[in-house]
Each structure stands twice: as C-alpha cells, then as structure tokens.
Design a protein around this motif. Structure first.
Motif, mmCIF file in Angstrom:
data_model
loop_
_atom_site.group_PDB
_atom_site.id
_atom_site.type_symbol
_atom_site.label_atom_id
_atom_site.label_comp_id
_atom_site.label_asym_id
_atom_site.label_seq_id
_atom_site.Cartn_x
_atom_site.Cartn_y
_atom_site.Cartn_z
ATOM 1 N N THR A 146 7.101 6.138 -6.951
ATOM 2 C CA THR A 146 6.005 5.360 -6.387
ATOM 3 C C THR A 146 5.117 4.850 -7.523
ATOM 4 O O THR A 146 5.163 5.348 -8.650
ATOM 5 N N TRP A 195 -5.642 11.526 -10.170
ATOM 6 C CA TRP A 195 -5.527 10.615 -9.041
ATOM 7 C C TRP A 195 -6.634 9.564 -9.061
ATOM 8 O O TRP A 195 -6.402 8.387 -8.814
ATOM 9 N N GLN A 196 -7.834 10.036 -9.392
ATOM 10 C CA GLN A 196 -8.957 9.123 -9.455
ATOM 11 C C GLN A 196 -8.706 8.036 -10.488
ATOM 12 O O GLN A 196 -8.945 6.852 -10.262
ATOM 13 N N LEU A 255 -6.191 5.407 -9.395
ATOM 14 C CA LEU A 255 -6.792 4.424 -8.493
ATOM 15 C C LEU A 255 -7.658 3.434 -9.265
ATOM 16 O O LEU A 255 -7.637 2.232 -9.004
ATOM 17 N N PRO A 271 -7.291 -2.908 -2.117
ATOM 18 C CA PRO A 271 -7.724 -1.552 -2.427
ATOM 19 C C PRO A 271 -6.560 -0.710 -2.950
ATOM 20 O O PRO A 271 -5.467 -0.747 -2.400
ATOM 21 N N ALA A 320 -5.730 2.291 -2.786
ATOM 22 C CA ALA A 320 -5.072 3.284 -1.934
ATOM 23 C C ALA A 320 -3.872 2.706 -1.193
ATOM 24 O O ALA A 320 -2.941 3.422 -0.847
ATOM 25 N N THR A 321 -3.856 1.391 -0.976
ATOM 26 C CA THR A 321 -2.716 0.808 -0.264
ATOM 27 C C THR A 321 -1.503 0.660 -1.173
ATOM 28 O O THR A 321 -0.395 0.471 -0.703
ATOM 29 N N TYR A 322 -1.737 0.693 -2.475
ATOM 30 C CA TYR A 322 -0.617 0.453 -3.393
ATOM 31 C C TYR A 322 -0.038 1.733 -3.960
ATOM 32 O O TYR A 322 1.110 1.769 -4.384
ATOM 33 N N VAL A 323 -0.868 2.783 -3.965
ATOM 34 C CA VAL A 323 -0.502 3.933 -4.769
ATOM 35 C C VAL A 323 0.785 4.603 -4.290
ATOM 36 O O VAL A 323 1.555 5.133 -5.084
ATOM 37 N N ASP A 324 1.073 4.551 -3.006
ATOM 38 C CA ASP A 324 2.281 5.196 -2.507
ATOM 39 C C ASP A 324 3.443 4.240 -2.297
ATOM 40 O O ASP A 324 4.473 4.614 -1.748
ATOM 41 N N LYS A 325 3.279 3.011 -2.742
ATOM 42 C CA LYS A 325 4.356 2.025 -2.555
ATOM 43 C C LYS A 325 5.460 2.241 -3.587
ATOM 44 O O LYS A 325 5.202 2.626 -4.724
ATOM 45 N N LEU A 326 6.661 1.924 -3.177
ATOM 46 C CA LEU A 326 7.774 1.900 -4.122
ATOM 47 C C LEU A 326 7.874 0.486 -4.678
ATOM 48 O O LEU A 326 7.470 -0.478 -4.012
#
Lengths: 331, 642, 301
Positions: free
Chosen positions: B466, B487-488, B491, B501, B503-509
């Motif tokens: 990710t 994590w901070q 972001l 934002p 948070a919408t990208y951080v878990d994307k592959l």
C-alpha cells in the motif's frame, strides 16, 4: 557461432558433472563406502558373495587411496570403457549386460519419444488454433486429467485388457522364447507384437506435456503483435497458423523437449518393469533389487549421458530454428 | 465521396468478472480520399481501440457493439472475413503502435514482404517485378534494401524496423493507411525523421492517412485535420491550423496549453487537474465536466452532441462537442455571449533561481568522471564508454537539467550519483563524501541524503504494497519513526505532495491510483528521509501530456520549499526550460554545452542542441508543412492565453 | 473510481491490508470452475486422510480375511492376495500420499526457493555456479537418480527415506523458474526504490520481491506436491522403500506381485490408480485457478 560453442561447452560441463555425480553418490555415506555396500548386501542375502566383493572393489577402486586418486582411476576406467563386472550376471562385464539391453530401450524410448513429440506438438497447434472453443476446453481439460495417470498403472490396465482379457497381445518380454533373436521376419513380427503394448502405455500420456506446452506457446504467439500485424496484412489463415503461430511457438517446445526427457526415461523404466521388457529400465530395477552396484551405477551413468546427448541435439536444433538464439545468449 | 465513413461506432470491453467498459462510444466521422487526418488523445481515451475497430481487428475482450465502418462504400462489419481480407493491404494497410514487435522474429525481412505479396496475388506482369517493388518501397523509406532484406528483425535498430514496417504498409500501394502511434518509443531525433519521411511520401503518393497519436505537437504539425478524442468520444474535429490557434473545446485548450516553445521569452504550460472518468458507466453529462474550468450547470446532466462549430471558429469544417457552443449552453450563458477562454492551472518557467543559489558551497562536485562498461562477448571483451570525462557542480537550492537522447550516458550519471554503480575514474564528492568508497552503514546513510525519482510511476511502486507501507519504509529505516509518529508523518508527506485528504490514499494499492498520483507518491517517498540531493530521471516522460506540468510544479515546489538540490534528467528541453536553472546538454558520454537555461535554449551554440530543439514539434506551425489552403505561420507560441 | 472520503481522524486508519486481501484470493480461485472442482476434490482427500480410522471399515493391517475376495457388501473392493481389505487400505493410503506429497513438496520448494532466488538476485559468479548445478540436476533422469540415491540411503527405507529422496531430487525445475522470475523482478524500479528507502537485502528478497512471486511459488509448490505423490507411487510400485507401508503405490506393487491381473482382482488395480490420478488432478486443477490469479486482467480492477 557463439551459441553453438556455448551449448557444446555446456554439454561437456554437464557430462563432467554427471560423471562426477556418479562418482560421488556411492561415496556420500559416512565411513568406508565399500564396507557400507557390503553390509547392505549382507543384510539382504545373509552372506557376501566373493564375486560381489570383487565387483564392488573394482567399482570403488583401492579403498585406502585418497579420494582424488580414486577419482583419477575412475575417470581412467570410464575413458577405457571399463565399468567393472556385474554381480548379477557374473562373470559378464557390465558393458556386455548393458549392450544386450540398450537396443531394446533405444527402440522403445526413441520411437515413443519422437512420436510423442510430433503428435503432441501437432495436436497442441491444432487446439491453439481453435482456442477458446468447446473443442479446446474438452481437449485441454481431458488431457490434463489423462496426464495425471501414472505410466505403470496404464501399463497394468493395458495388460489386463489386451493381454489377459482379450488375449490379443503378449503381456511380457521383448520376444517369445520360441523365436530366435536375429534379423529374421519371424523375429521382427514377434518383437513388434511385444513392442505394441509398452509403446501404447507410454504413448497415452507421453504427448500430453508437449501438447499443453505447444498450446500455451501458440496461444501466446497468436496473440503477439506480429501475428496481429500478419492478420492486418490479410495473410491467409494457413500462413498465420504455420509461419506465425506454430513456427514461433515450437521453439520453447524444443527446449521443453529436454526438460521432459528426464521424466520420460523414468516412466519408460517403470513400463519396462511392468512388461518385463528386456531394456535398461528393467535392468536398472533388477540391479537395485539385487544390490548390483556396479551395474546400477553404470546404467545411471548411461541414461544420464543419453539424456545429455538428446539435450544437445535439441539445443542444436533450436539454434538452427531460432535466429535470435545467438543474440539471446550474449545479451 | 468520403473514402472512410464511420457511423455510430461503439466498442465495449467485456469480461466475465467486470462490468463492460465502453471504450469507444457512438463515434461518427469520415475521411476524404487523400486526406491526412490526425486522431489525438491521451492514454485510455479509446483511440487505439477505435483504430483496431476500423481495421476489423478487435480481439477479445473487445467487442464491436454497434455502428458501421464503410470503406469505399462497403461496410466492413457486413462483409465476410474473406472479403475483408481481400481489402486488407491492397486497400487498407496499417502501422501498429508497437512496431518493435510487428515483424515476425523468425522470418527474414524479405520473406515478410513476399508473404504480403503472395497473400494478395501479386501479378508479376501487371503489378511489375516484385523485387523491384520491394526495393522501391525500401528506398522510399531511405533504407539499404540489400542489407535489410537479408536481415532478421532483431538485427535491425528500432528506427529501421519502424521504416521496414512503413515500407511494408506501402508495398501494395494501399489507398488508406492507418498509423497507430508509429513513432512512440523511438528516440526524439529518429521520431522526427520518420514523421518527416511520412509526410513527404504521403504528399508524393497521395494515399489517405489516419494518424493516431498522443503527441499533440506532431499531430498538429503533420495532419490536415485533427480529431480530439476524450473518454471514448470525439470532442472536436478541426483543421489543424485552426485547432492550433483557436481550440474550441476546453479539453483541447488544456492539451494545447501543455505545449509551449521552449525558446520563447516567456514560457508557461498548463495542466488539467483530475483524471478521465471510468468508462464502465458513462457519466450522465459531459465526461470532461469534472475537470473543466468553463463548466456550465447543464454539463453535469446533459450530454453534449458533436455539432457544427460556430462560424467564427474558422472557414474549415469544424465540429465540437461542448455546451459552450450548443443551444443548451447558449440558453444558460445568454444568447450572443462569447464563451470565455477556459483557464487551467499553469506552470511558468522560473528564472530567478540562480540568485538564491549564488555564493553557496556546491553540494556535488564532479570532475572528469568516466564510466566504462565491459561486456563479454564470447571470449572477447568489449568496452563501452558510457560517460567520458564529465565535470560539473551542483549548488544547493539549484535545479540543473541534464538533457540528452537515450544512450547519451545521462542515466549512467544518475546511477553513479545514487551509488547504484561506481565510476571507473574521476573525482566525485557529494556532500563531502565520495559515494564510490562507501560501505554498509555509511552507504545507508548516504542513500538517505541522495534520493531518486524514477521514470515509470507504474514500475516504481511495489504492486503488493500500500501507499502507506511504501512511504513508511524510509521513515522507519532512516528516521527511526514507528507507530503513531510514523503514521502521522506518512499522512503529512501525502498532504505535502497534494494527495489530500491523505487518509483516502494511505491504504490504496498502486494500481488503484492514476499515473500522476503514483508519481506523487514516488516523490513523497524520495522526500521522506529529507534528502539533500534529488535525482529525477525522466520523471514525467511516462505521464499523459495534460498532467505533466502538474508533476513539474510539484518538483519545483519541493525543491524551493525544502532547499534540496536537484539533477533533472530529461530528453525534453521544454520541461528543462520550465524547471531548471541551468542546463547541461549531453551527447555520447560528453557534455557538449552548458549554461543558464534561458541562454542555452534560446541561444543554443552547439549544433546538437539545435538539432534537439528542432526536433520539438511546434503546434504553432500546424498546417505549415502541408500545402494546405489555411496554412498560417504563427510566430507567437500558443498556449492557454493568459 | 472516484476518491472516497473516509470518516474519522486519519490516525485511526486501519492497517490490515493483508488480512483484507486474502478473501479476494479465494474468491477468484473459487470463481474459477476448474479450481473450485480441484479444491473440493482436494478437501475430500484431506478429510479422507484425516478421518481414515473412522472411515475405513477395517484395520488396513488386518490380514485375517480370505485372500482375493471379489467386491461385496463386506469388502467394497474385495480383499488383496494377502487377505487385506482393499477399501480400508485405499482410505489409509491417502495419508501416505498426502504426507509424502506435502513434506517432499515443501522440501523441494524450499530448496528451489533458496537456490533460485539466491542465483537470480546475486547474479554473477554465484548465479553461474548455481544455475549450472540446477541445469545438471534438471537433465539427469529423475527416476534412475532417485533409485540410485535410494539404494545408497542409510536406514534401509521407509516413508521418510522416500520423502528425502524425492525432496532432494525434485527442486531443479522450480529453481529455474524462480530464478527467471526474480531476474525480471529485481530490475524493477521499485526494487531500486526499496534500496533507496534503506531496506536490506533479505527484506528486499522476501518482502519486496517474494510477494510478487506468490502465484509462481504456489503453482510451483502445488506442482511439486503432485510430482512427489506420483514419485512416491512409482518408487513404491518398484519396491523401493518399505513394501509394508500402506500406500496406493504399495497396493499396486502387491497387486502386481501376487498376480491380481490374472486372478481378476480388477478393483485392486483400478482403485489405487484412480485415487492417485484424482488427487493429482485436484492439484492440477487448482493450479489452473492460481494461474488465473496471476493473470493481470483478473487482477486489474
């Protein structure tokens, strides 16, 4: 010619590797290998035959000499064709025993090998041309299942059906005891009858690997840009199938020939065992059963060298067929 | 009568597991005999699919979903395969996108010419001597016929293969040739020569051409008329000169804005934020609306049609699909209002950098750097000199461009700076150390200070990791961050490269992101350890034109805000002009010219620099090459008007 | 694919991608008809092996029945020439096949991984040597090699010797594939990116490269299991190893030894062979599905 030089170089190296492996395997066990072997023999037969002792000694050389001098002696023996004496067929030399068995295997394996390759490749090309049809699905799935059937099991079934139940063909041996081996028509007919069932056992599954390989390669080559370009050129289907699809797809199949060979030799050995066919495979298993180590080792060496030679031939053929081979090799 | 008539053509991609994707949607156009038409679009717009549909060569999972393609009056989709085959090559020929692989690798070139002739019944008496004909077409594309015919494809260079394919296409004197990205993947100078060759032959022989490309400059320069495609539809169709000077559709505006003449005094380039819609569910209104700066209320829910453009657009036949020019739009705008020029975000060439860098100690000192590769060929050893005696310095806060063709040795310098490879000889000091001498811990520490932005955003991120995982690694390794602090920071990094934002990208592959978004992640990863030197190797060359400037802007901001030094490696002088303070031009392992950007670009001294500049297509010259009636030589660069 | 906004503060974002992704794997496998067939079949065999003591009507080593009985209600597939119940032996035989297959398959996969990945990643001289060795083992005919090795193995035989022999002879093909795959993967830019990010060599090999080879490794492993099951049967059939082990191979060995062919013990012949073929088929069909997994078209979404 770099490609050919490299392939020959690889052949020489693997040949040396195989010969060395053959030297090392009996010496892997801890302690005195001759002692270990004799213990195994003693455990089996309850005593050690002097002939066997002699054979083992001849095979392993002087036991107290260094590994290196044993190795040199071993190479010298191989170079002069001296593979020792068979225990089972004492006092015949290993070379004599193998000399009797070799032609049977060469005919059986050679014929089925070539036929398997040709049939498999043609069938694979045909299926690939009709890819994504019901025909393709049935052939692919069906042959995948068929390919999982063990050689020796098929051999047993064939014997049960054609030899025992129907009585059409003989169930064992390479020829009938009643016929004198020699270049006579009677002998050829008899040998042919004995040949059919073992060959059939191999031929049921033999072509499948090449067929599936050819199908996958050709489905790929038919999807390549150059084939699409050929279609755009308006080339007739026949030309596309042969010169574009199959011509390119057969190349990896030739390389696959080498890989499949090792497995097929083993399969043939099992089939020979089932049919009691007088070839190398049965001889090998007999040697194992009798703990005839010199014979066993030499057969192992012979079959390896045989495969290596066939491999070299496949490589040479590949070099002739693929103009890119030379370039790939240096890249 | 038109030679090629396409009516309501639609193509879907269908697969068992996914909803169908409507790659080409209800496209209609026609091409007159002898016309040279360009089809312009970015990746995924459906232009190649459309090309395949024209050739009746759609392969699964693509399906012809409706409409007709008429060639000289015959509908290809009503003919039998045999009849289509008869038309092929004699009437309709093509050059594919990936001509590198268009030739059968196991057949000699001559055989592939004979194949085509045999398939179409070459009549020795009527059509002339076949060998003479092959020689003739090979000579037309400026190849040595004897040598080429005997060769296998792999023995020819990329440019030669491309010419062979072109010669093959012209072999049977077809009336229509479809060229699908015929120069993509070739070197700039080779591209240039092939484009010129193509135009010359076309003018001599008069066949009809549809030229598909993503390269706006080339298309405008070479074609008589250009169709712009977006999201599976043709959105504008105009004579090249008119499109170049006065684009109507906002998307065309944006595309043109992404070009400028690097030699102009003021250079600025626009980009179109956002990305094209997914084609599984066509949007209810105009597919460009979400990215359009001139959006009207109607654009969101009324689909515009492809209609005649207003008279004011120019004398040529002009079509545009935009509410700014429809009755629906007119009702909203008020009758008679002339729509305003769309305004896209812009990046302007930056020229005050040298001052901020002045007087600072150089971060990188390179003197007489040499790199030779040794390659074993059989028993012989072959030496290739990739870099021969290069010297330069890099000052903190400075962006220096290293410009050259592929094979010039520019990437080798990148590898030496990032210590992927070691120099053969010469002095190299980066931030006080010689990277070549570093081992283990010191090398690790060095890598934290020198980071790299890669060329291909599709290959630079591990497909199984990710975004958060990828960004977390350097933070963990170099800064020792863990847990919430890590994590901070991840972001924050995402926000800093404009992925907000975060948070919408951080878990994307990676495969869930667009090319531009991926490249932003790559930049963020490079900046994570707070490096002092950033080596960017062609960071925008794989991106769509309309978003390139966006990444350039990001790089420029990054350099200025974080006070890093950047070596910007590129073949593209326009982006160098926009981003760099200084330029070095490299050829065959040597630097042939260097100096402040504006000076090198505007007053190039070395002939090689000039040839690179000449190879840049200039949309402004559209219509100048062909002897079209509307040809206008514009001296001012076009772009989004300020 | 529009960007979706998540509720809640960013720091709460869950980090469980691996757990979340696993089901998709299974979903794709399950959607593939062949793979589904294979998985169901394999599950049946696993159940058969696990519950052999409850499923088998008799003790497979109980030779107290009349020899050579034809199939009947008491003895579904009859009895062997030595008076064992064929059905019970067939059920227990699944244990041996699966044990040998899984353990020997694991051994050869591990060897293949170690050799293939080291050769591919290191390159240079290490690669030359390892590749040569791999190619050598690859061309040596497998059965003669196994037979020869088994003849010298200490301990006289038994299942574990067979496992070791199969495990150390069957890795070469897998090693070759893995080397080829790693060669293409190691030059990807993201590997260089990982190096730039400060990751060490083992992390790069096992965390960056290996996950991208998952389907290749799985396909290789399943293939190796199938190969090992076949090899065990072949070796047992020619009497290598302990003939008193209960396996499908030894059942065929005894059937062939005591003349089942002549006495009409057809079931003794067909049952173990068919079970072998079905188990291998199950594995082959699962591999079809795993192949589909690695198909980029299915992956892309």
């Amino acid at each position: 010619m770099t490609y050919f030089a490299r392939r020959i170089g690889f052949f020489v190296l693997t040949l040396w590797g195989a010969v060395t492996l053959n030297f090392l395997i009996p010496r892997m066990s801890a302690g005195d290998p001759a002692q270990a072997i004799l213990e195994q023999v003693a455990a089996k037969d309850g005593y050690v035959d002097p002939a066997q002792l002699e054979a083992v000694r001849a095979m392993l050389g002087v036991p107290d000499a260094s590994l290196w001098s044993q190795y040199v002696d071993y190479l010298g023996n191989i170079a002069s064709g001296n593979f020792g004496v068979s225990y089972t067929y004492f006092p015949y030399s290993v070379t004599d025993v193998i000399g009797d068995a070799l032609p049977w295997t060469i005919v059986l394996l050679g014929t089925t090998l070539v036929l398997s390759f040709v049939i498999g490749t043609l069938l694979g090309a045909w299926v690939a041309w009709r890819r994504n049809t019901g025909f393709d699905a049935v052939v692919t799935v069906g042959s995948s299942f068929l390919g999982t059937l063990p050689f020796f099991w098929l051999a047993l079934l064939l014997i049960y059906v054609f030899a025992i139940t129907l009585g059409w063909l003989p169930s064992s041996g390479g020829y009938s005891g009643a016929v004198e081996p020699g270049p006579s028509p009677e002998f050829f007919v008899d040998a042919w009858q004995h040949f059919l069932l073992p060959a059939a056992a191999i031929m049921i599954t033999g072509p499948i690997g090449w067929m599936l390989g050819m199908r996958n390669n050709m489905v790929a080559s038919l999807g390549e840009d150059f084939t699409r370009f050929g279609r755009a050129k308006g080339l007739p289907a026949r030309v596309l199938a042969v010169s574009y699809g199959a011509r390119v797809a057969i190349l990896p199949n030739i390389t696959g020939f080498a890989l499949a060979l090792g497995g097929l030799v083993g399969g043939t050995a099992l089939v020979e065992q089932v049919f009691n066919y007088p070839g190398m495979g049965r001889l090998l298993l007999e040697a194992v059963g009798n703990k005839d180590f010199p014979l066993m080792q030499t057969i192992f060496l012979f079959s390896t060298v045989g495969v290596l030679v066939a491999n070299l031939a496949a490589d040479m053929l590949y070099g002739l067929l693929d103009p890119r081979a030379r370039r790939k090799e240096t890249a | 009568m038109a030679l090629v008539e396409v009516e309501h053509l639609s193509v879907d991609y269908r697969s068992r597991d996914l909803p169908p994707s409507h790659a080409v949607r209800d496209v209609s156009f026609s091409i007159a005999e002898g016309e040279f038409v360009g089809l312009l679009g970015e990746s995924g717009c459906g232009k190649s699919t459309l090309g395949n549909a024209l050739l009746h060569l759609l392969d699964r999972p693509a399906h012809h979903a409706g409409g007709s393609v008429r060639f000289d009056g015959q509908d290809l989709y009503a003919l039998s395969e045999r009849d289509v085959n008869r038309l092929r090559w004699r009437e309709i020929a093509t050059v594919f996108q990936s001509s590198m692989n268009a030739l059968n690798p196991v057949l000699r070139v001559a055989k592939q010419f004979h194949d085509a002739m045999d398939a179409h019944g070459w009549r020795e008496g009527v059509d002339g001597d076949r060998h003479a004909r092959i020689r003739e077409v090979l000579a037309d594309v400026e190849l040595d016929a004897d040598r080429v015919m005997r060769s296998y494809p792999h023995e020819l260079s990329g440019g030669m293969r491309q010419r062979v394919v072109l010669a093959l296409a012209l072999l049977l004197r077809p009336r229509f040739v479809l060229l699908d990205e015929p120069t993509t993947g070739l070197d700039v100078l080779v591209q240039r020569s092939i484009v010129e060759l193509l135009r010359r032959i076309q003018r001599e022989q008069g066949f009809t051409v549809l030229f598909i490309s993503h390269d706006l400059g080339t298309v405008l320069e070479i074609a008589d008329r250009v169709m712009v495609m977006y999201a599976g539809e043709v959105v504008e169709s105009r004579p090249s000169a008119e499109l170049a000077t006065n684009p109507l559709h906002p998307y065309s505006h944006g595309l043109l804005g992404s070009f400028d003449d690097p030699r102009a005094e003021h250079v600025s380039v626009a980009y179109i934020a956002g990305r094209p819609p997914a084609l599984t569910e066509p949007p209810p209104g105009c597919p460009f609306a979400p990215r359009c700066p001139s959006r009207l209320a109607a654009c969101d829910d009324v689909v515009p049609t492809l209609d005649d453009a207003p008279e004011a657009a120019g004398p040529g036949p002009s079509l545009v699909r935009c509410h700014l020019f429809t009755d629906v739009g007119a009702a909203e705008l008020g009758a008679g209002t002339v729509p305003e020029t769309p305004r896209f975000a812009e990046v302007t060439a930056w020229s005050g950098a040298a001052s901020s860098a002045e007087g600072r100690e150089p971060l990188v000192v390179v003197e007489d750097l040499v790199k030779t590769y040794e390659r074993r060929r059989g028993l012989r050893k072959e030496r290739v000199e990739a870099v021969r005696g290069v010297s330069f310095t890099l000052v903190p806060g400075q962006v220096r461009a290293l410009v050259g063709q592929s094979g010039s040795g520019k990437s080798t310098i990148a590898k030496i700076l990032t210590r992927t490879e070691r120099a053969t000889s010469g002095t190299l000091r980066v931030d006080g150390v010689d990277p070549g001498s570093l081992r283990r811990a010191a090398l690790r520490e060095y890598r934290s200070r020198v980071q790299m932005v890669f060329q291909d955003p599709f290959a630079a991120l591990n497909p199984t990791k990710t975004v958060g995982d990828s960004l977390g690694r350097p933070l963990r390794n170099y800064l020792g961050l863990t847990g919430d602090a890590l994590w901070q920071r991840v972001l924050e990094l995402l926000e800093s490269v404009g992925l907000s934002p975060a948070a919408t990208y951080v878990d994307k592959l990676p495969h869930q992101l667009s090319g531009g978004q991926r490249q932003r992640v790559v930049v963020a990863r490079a900046m994570a350890p707070r490096p002092r030197l950033l080596v960017a190797d062609e960071p925008i060359s794989m991106l769509d034109v309309s978003i390139r400037a966006e990444i350039l802007e990001l790089l420029a901001d990054t350099v200025r805000e974080q006070d890093v030094t950047m070596l910007y490696i590129t073949h593209d002088l326009l982006s160098a002009r926009l981003l760099a303070d200084d330029i070095m031009v490299m050829r065959s392992g040597e630097i042939v010219e260097q100096g402040p950007t504006a000076q090198v670009v505007r007053e190039a001294r070395h002939p090689y620099t000039r040839s690179l500049l000449d190879a840049i297509p200039r949309p402004a010259r559209a219509g100048a090459v062909p002897a079209g009636p509307t040809a206008t030589e514009s001296t001012t660069p076009t772009g989004a008007p300020a | 694919m529009s960007a979706v906004t998540l509720d809640g503060p960013p720091a709460v974002t869950a980090r469980r991608p691996r757990l979340l992704r696993t089901p998709r794997w299974f979903v794709i496998l399950w959607r593939n008809k062949k793979a589904r067939f294979g998985m169901v079949l394999l599950a049946l065999f696993l159940l058969m092996a696990a519950f052999a003591p409850w499923l088998a009507p008799y003790d497979p080593r109980d030779g107290g029945f009349a020899p050579g009985l034809p199939p009947s209600a008491e003895h579904w597939f009859g009895t062997t020439g030595r008076g064992f119940d064929v059905a019970s032996q067939a059920i227990w035989g699944a244990r041996t096949s699966l044990l040998v297959g899984l353990v020997a398959g694991t051994i050869s996969t591990l060897i293949a991984l170690a050799i293939g990945m080291t050769a591919g990643y290191l390159g240079g001289f290490a690669d030359e040597v390892l590749s040569f060795f791999t190619n050598l083992v690859l061309v040596v005919p497998t059965l003669p090699l196994m037979v020869t090795l088994a003849a010298y193995m200490p301990g006289g035989g038994g299942v574990w010797m067979v496992i070791v022999v199969i495990g150390i002879t069957g890795w070469a093909g897998g090693a070759r594939n893995k080397r080829a795959q790693i060669l293409t993967l190691r030059n990807r830019e993201y590997i260089q990116g990982a190096r730039q990010a400060g990751d060490g060599i083992f992390r790069i090999i096992f965390r960056e490269i290996a996950p991208n080879m998952t389907s290749l490794i799985v396909v290789g492993f399943i293939g190796a299991v199938g190969g090992a099951i076949g090899a065990e049967a072949g070796l047992a059939f020619i009497g290598i190893g302990d003939p008193e082990t209960i396996s499908w191979g030894t059942m065929l060995y005894w059937a062939s030894q005591d003349g089942a062919l002549l006495t009409g013990g057809f079931a003794r012949l067909v049952v173990p062979g068919l079970l072998l073929a079905l188990l291998t088929t199950a594995l082959t069909f699962i591999n079809f599905g795993v192949d589909a997994l690695s198909n980029p078209h299915l992956r892309e979404q």
